[in-house]
Write a protein that holds these residues in place. Sequence first.
Motif, PDB file in Angstrom:
ATOM      1  N   ALA A  90     -71.000  19.078-100.624  1.00  0.00           N
ATOM      2  CA  ALA A  90     -71.414  19.226-102.018  1.00  0.00           C
ATOM      3  C   ALA A  90     -72.287  18.058-102.480  1.00  0.00           C
ATOM      4  O   ALA A  90     -73.207  18.248-103.288  1.00  0.00           O
ATOM      5  N   GLU A 110     -74.567  16.613-100.978  1.00  0.00           N
ATOM      6  CA  GLU A 110     -75.958  16.776-100.540  1.00  0.00           C
ATOM      7  C   GLU A 110     -76.682  17.909-101.271  1.00  0.00           C
ATOM      8  O   GLU A 110     -77.899  18.093-101.091  1.00  0.00           O
ATOM      9  N   CYS A 152     -67.899  23.975-102.605  1.00  0.00           N
ATOM     10  CA  CYS A 152     -66.461  24.085-102.870  1.00  0.00           C
ATOM     11  C   CYS A 152     -65.835  22.713-102.650  1.00  0.00           C
ATOM     12  O   CYS A 152     -65.896  22.173-101.544  1.00  0.00           O
TER      13      CYS A 152
END
Length: 182
Positions: free
Chosen positions: A78, A80, A102
């Motif tokens: 997440a 990135e 997520c």
Amino acid sequence: LEAEPSHRPNDESRGCDRDRARVNVSEGHLSAFGLRVALVASRFNDLVTRRLLAGAEDALRRHGADLERCRTVWVPGAVELSLVAKTLAASGHYDAIVALGCVIRGATSHYDHVCAMVASGLNEAALETGVPVIFGVVTTETLEQALERAGSKAGNKGADAAVAALEMANLMKTLAAEPGRA
Ligand code: INI
């Protein structure tokens, strides 16, 4: 000086009603026709993110998107999502970006750092480029809660994010077509 009797509250409320009747309302419609949408998905927790991606693609297709003109990019986690979302937004090739991830709370504070980075990074990508970047990141306490939001009893947040992307892409086009009024 004696205060003048005030009728302002009534005057103001009448004025308000008059203004309301004159206000023009803009909103984005939900057709994907002619739109190019980029999806960025993170591999971390891909049991969940693959389902979010499937939901997003399905929603785009059902709203009339030509999936050949859309694009999917995978990133490690997440954290990135923001850099890639911003790069795609700045490219000028896409009307909206949907970021799918997520983040599930673990035993340490790592979750809080990841959530803070992805939330502010995606927001910054949208504000700096002017292209809608939609937050399709599920943040939960457990894997079960995440799966519930990825195509089971709490819907599919990927599909919701894709629909939000269509609404925002169309709204931004409407506002851009009326520069004097935006
Ligand atoms: N990335 C996620 O997408 N979800 C998580 O739940 C997660 N946790 O909990 O660690 C996670 N971490 C990896 C992070 O996004 C980066 O990929 C990593 O820190 C390298 O920058």
